[in-house]
Design an enzyme around this catalytic site. Structure first.
Site, PDB file in Angstrom:
ATOM      1  N   CYS A  62       0.844  -1.198   0.000  1.00 43.27           N
ATOM      2  CA  CYS A  62       0.000   0.000   0.000  1.00 43.27           C
ATOM      3  C   CYS A  62       0.881   1.250   0.000  1.00 43.27           C
ATOM      4  CB  CYS A  62      -0.926  -0.018   1.220  1.00 43.27           C
ATOM      5  SG  CYS A  62      -1.993   1.424   1.329  1.00 43.27           S
ATOM      6  N   CYS A  74      -0.361   4.192   2.059  1.00 37.63           N
ATOM      7  CA  CYS A  74      -0.184   3.996   3.503  1.00 37.63           C
ATOM      8  C   CYS A  74       1.276   4.193   3.918  1.00 37.63           C
ATOM      9  CB  CYS A  74      -0.591   2.583   3.917  1.00 37.63           C
ATOM     10  SG  CYS A  74      -2.115   2.001   3.182  1.00 37.63           S
ATOM     11  N   ASP A  75       2.192   3.631   3.152  1.00 35.87           N
ATOM     12  CA  ASP A  75       3.575   3.524   3.619  1.00 35.87           C
ATOM     13  C   ASP A  75       4.586   4.367   2.840  1.00 35.87           C
ATOM     14  OD1 ASP A  75       2.739   1.712   5.549  1.00 35.87           O
ATOM     15  OD2 ASP A  75       2.940   0.013   4.188  1.00 35.87           O
TER      16      ASP A  75
HETATM   17  P1  FAD Z   1     -10.126  -5.529   6.634  1.00 34.18           P
HETATM   18  O1  FAD Z   1      -9.316  -4.643   7.469  1.00 34.18           O
HETATM   19  O2  FAD Z   1      -9.474  -6.285   5.532  1.00 34.18           O
HETATM   20  O3  FAD Z   1     -10.851  -6.565   7.598  1.00 34.18           O
HETATM   21  C1  FAD Z   1     -11.577  -7.640   7.080  1.00 34.18           C
HETATM   22  C2  FAD Z   1     -12.112  -8.433   8.232  1.00 34.18           C
HETATM   23  O4  FAD Z   1     -12.977  -9.455   7.725  1.00 34.18           O
HETATM   24  C3  FAD Z   1     -11.042  -9.151   9.061  1.00 34.18           C
HETATM   25  O5  FAD Z   1     -11.329  -8.987  10.416  1.00 34.18           O
HETATM   26  C4  FAD Z   1     -11.198 -10.626   8.673  1.00 34.18           C
HETATM   27  O6  FAD Z   1     -10.848 -11.509   9.730  1.00 34.18           O
HETATM   28  C5  FAD Z   1     -12.689 -10.673   8.381  1.00 34.18           C
HETATM   29  N1  FAD Z   1     -13.107 -11.766   7.508  1.00 34.18           N
HETATM   30  C6  FAD Z   1     -12.656 -12.081   6.260  1.00 34.18           C
HETATM   31  N2  FAD Z   1     -13.295 -13.169   5.806  1.00 34.18           N
HETATM   32  C7  FAD Z   1     -14.168 -13.539   6.785  1.00 34.18           C
HETATM   33  C8  FAD Z   1     -15.115 -14.600   6.933  1.00 34.18           C
HETATM   34  N3  FAD Z   1     -15.301 -15.527   5.972  1.00 34.18           N
HETATM   35  N4  FAD Z   1     -15.832 -14.680   8.081  1.00 34.18           N
HETATM   36  C9  FAD Z   1     -15.674 -13.756   9.071  1.00 34.18           C
HETATM   37  N5  FAD Z   1     -14.805 -12.734   8.982  1.00 34.18           N
HETATM   38  C10 FAD Z   1     -14.062 -12.644   7.857  1.00 34.18           C
HETATM   39  N6  FAD Z   1      -5.058   2.138   5.264  1.00 34.18           N
HETATM   40  C11 FAD Z   1      -4.919   3.385   5.747  1.00 34.18           C
HETATM   41  O7  FAD Z   1      -5.874   4.171   5.684  1.00 34.18           O
HETATM   42  N7  FAD Z   1      -3.753   3.801   6.360  1.00 34.18           N
HETATM   43  C12 FAD Z   1      -2.691   2.981   6.486  1.00 34.18           C
HETATM   44  O8  FAD Z   1      -1.645   3.379   7.003  1.00 34.18           O
HETATM   45  C13 FAD Z   1      -2.800   1.658   5.988  1.00 34.18           C
HETATM   46  N8  FAD Z   1      -1.770   0.805   6.092  1.00 34.18           N
HETATM   47  C14 FAD Z   1      -1.892  -0.468   5.609  1.00 34.18           C
HETATM   48  C15 FAD Z   1      -0.824  -1.331   5.752  1.00 34.18           C
HETATM   49  C16 FAD Z   1      -0.928  -2.634   5.304  1.00 34.18           C
HETATM   50  C17 FAD Z   1       0.235  -3.573   5.469  1.00 34.18           C
HETATM   51  C18 FAD Z   1      -2.139  -3.080   4.680  1.00 34.18           C
HETATM   52  C19 FAD Z   1      -2.257  -4.506   4.205  1.00 34.18           C
HETATM   53  C20 FAD Z   1      -3.198  -2.221   4.521  1.00 34.18           C
HETATM   54  C21 FAD Z   1      -3.084  -0.896   4.984  1.00 34.18           C
HETATM   55  N9  FAD Z   1      -4.127   0.020   4.846  1.00 34.18           N
HETATM   56  C22 FAD Z   1      -4.024   1.270   5.364  1.00 34.18           C
HETATM   57  C23 FAD Z   1      -5.388  -0.368   4.182  1.00 34.18           C
HETATM   58  C24 FAD Z   1      -6.433  -0.706   5.270  1.00 34.18           C
HETATM   59  O9  FAD Z   1      -5.878  -1.655   6.133  1.00 34.18           O
HETATM   60  C25 FAD Z   1      -7.698  -1.260   4.635  1.00 34.18           C
HETATM   61  O10 FAD Z   1      -8.204  -0.348   3.687  1.00 34.18           O
HETATM   62  C26 FAD Z   1      -8.759  -1.500   5.702  1.00 34.18           C
HETATM   63  O11 FAD Z   1      -8.271  -2.330   6.718  1.00 34.18           O
HETATM   64  C27 FAD Z   1     -10.005  -2.132   5.106  1.00 34.18           C
HETATM   65  O12 FAD Z   1     -10.896  -2.323   6.141  1.00 34.18           O
HETATM   66  P2  FAD Z   1     -12.067  -3.408   6.049  1.00 34.18           P
HETATM   67  O13 FAD Z   1     -12.801  -3.274   7.330  1.00 34.18           O
HETATM   68  O14 FAD Z   1     -12.805  -3.245   4.792  1.00 34.18           O
HETATM   69  O15 FAD Z   1     -11.363  -4.816   5.930  1.00 34.18           O
END
Ligand code: FAD
Ligand code: NAP
Length: 332
Positions: A155, A158-159
């Site tokens: 990302c 992000c980084d």
């Molecule tokens: P996610 O955070 O992906 O969470 C998904 C959830 O769904 C998890 O808890 C998982 O366990 C659950 N899940 C999946 N499948 C199932 C299932 N079948 N049953 C039950 N639960 C399930 N964004 C920023 O804004 N700033 C940053 O600095 C930043 N840094 C990042 C660094 C890294 C290394 C990464 C990988 C991403 C970063 N991002 C950052 C992006 C950010 O993390 C994502 O945009 C954000 O987390 C998305 O949120 P979400 O709630 O949609 O999903």
């Protein structure tokens, strides 16, 4: 001003109706990233008594990163795991019922939406919010794991900041790679774009931007085979023209290695019922979290191929909870 019921009364209202291994809930949230927890905060405060299942990665993608510097409200930055712990505590403060479990199958054919967790526990919900996120694709190198958080990132938004004035590489040839390379070029001294073919898949406009950016060097027909460095990434070993005449090993010196070879939305388990695009992102009615099934909503990265940020995921979690609340109030 607290317009909502005190916690102890909310807990009474939450007593689940369990028939054998089937439990009825009003609002079920699947996923514990920023989208899921934000939906839980809003849904609890609206007295929907949400039950949230965390999935395997409790706290979501941000638990795999160190500093989060771009989430509003944390002027000094915060670590990803701590931020997600804060989200969880805030959801629990309003009575959200947070449980560990993975959605293993769903049946959205009836009025009650059925979701089975870990192949054994079935929840029947009036409204479901899918917030299962997306997973960045990696090349599968051992060194990607070794240097996770030490120079390897999926990302740039992000980084990228951590590599200001340094040399980095981006892998991929699609729109994401072109976008990330252009973004990083504005921060870094030099950006190598490592492309496995002799063409880019990215759109013409994005390609033009890349070609016009002086500090991007495209390494055509290169594939990464390893990363090296003492206390973090210091370089990458590549193969040029693998398997062809003129094959050679190339080493580049870099401080950061960014993957941009696509994401996999975690939507597989819902696909039988929920409409997705070609890549697998859940399709929502523009400006809402509504899916093709009434009472099933989607929030966060699982329905967002473009922005994929914590703050946008949290915002869409809020939208989903409000959409669910309106849907439920009309069901009565
Ligand atoms: P996610 O955070 O992906 O969470 C998904 C959830 O769904 C998890 O808890 C998982 O366990 C659950 N899940 C999946 N499948 C199932 C299932 N079948 N049953 C039950 N639960 C399930 N964004 C920023 O804004 N700033 C940053 O600095 C930043 N840094 C990042 C660094 C890294 C290394 C990464 C990988 C991403 C970063 N991002 C950052 C992006 C950010 O993390 C994502 O945009 C954000 O987390 C998305 O949120 P979400 O709630 O949609 O999903
Ligand atoms: P993508 O279009 O699937 O492109 C992935 C790229 O990574 C391709 O160039 C692919 O190479 C390369 N790749 C895949 N596996 C690889 C490997 N193991 N080693 C080296 N390279 C590898 O993914 P995306 O770029 O993330 O885009 C996804 C969707 O979002 C697309 O529809 C895109 O148009 C859209 N998007 C749009 C914008 C925008 O409009 N601003 C921005 C970002 C994304 P090959 O080309 O050789 O297959």
């Amino acid at each position: 001003m607290d317009m909502f019921k005190p916690l102890d009364r909310q807990k009474d209202a939450q007593n689940p109706v369990i028939t054998e291994n089937i439990e009825n809930v009003r609002c079920l949230i699947i996923g514990s990233g920023p989208a899921g927890y934000t939906a839980a905060i809003y849904a609890s405060r609206a007295n929907l008594n949400p039950v949230l299942y965390t999935g395997l990665q409790m706290g979501g993608q941000l638990t795999t990163t160190t500093e989060v510097d771009n989430y509003p409200g944390y002027p000094d930055g915060i670590t990803g795991p701590q931020m997600m712990e804060d989200f969880k505590k805030q959801a629990e403060r309003f009575g959200a019922d947070i449980r560990f479990g993975i959605a293993s199958s769903v049946d959205f054919s009836g009025k009650k939406h059925k979701v089975t967790f870990d192949d054994k526990k079935m929840i029947e919900a009036d409204a479901v919010i899918i917030a299962t996120g997306a997973t960045a694709k990696y090349l599968g190198l051992e060194s990607e794991i070794k240097y996770a958080g030490m120079g390897v990132s999926a990302c740039a938004t992000c980084d990228g900041f951590f590599f200001k004035g340094k040399d980095v590489a981006v892998v991929g040839g699609g729109d994401t790679a072109a976008e990330e390379a252009t973004y990083l070029a504005g921060l870094c001294r030099k950006v190598y774009l490592i492309v496995r073919r002799d063409i880019l898949r990215a759109s013409k406009t994005m390609q033009d931007k890349v070609f016009k950016t002086k500090n991007i060097e495209i390494l055509w027909e290169h594939q990464t085979v390893d990363l090296f460095g003492e206390n973090g990434v210091e370089g990458a070993t590549l193969i040029k023209k693998k398997g062809l005449s003129g094959e050679e090993i190339v080493k580049i010196k870099i401080d950061g290695f960014f993957l941009a070879i696509g994401h996999t939305p975690n939507s597989e388990v819902f696909k039988k019922f929920i409409e997705t695009d070609q890549v697998g992102y859940i399709v929502t009615v523009p400006g809402t979290s509504k899916t093709n099934i009434a009472g099933v909503f989607a929030a966060g990265d699982v329905q967002d191929s473009h922005y994929r940020q914590a703050v946008t995921a949290a915002g869409s979690g809020c939208i989903a909870a409000i959409d669910a609340e309106r849907y439920l109030s009309e069901l009565k």
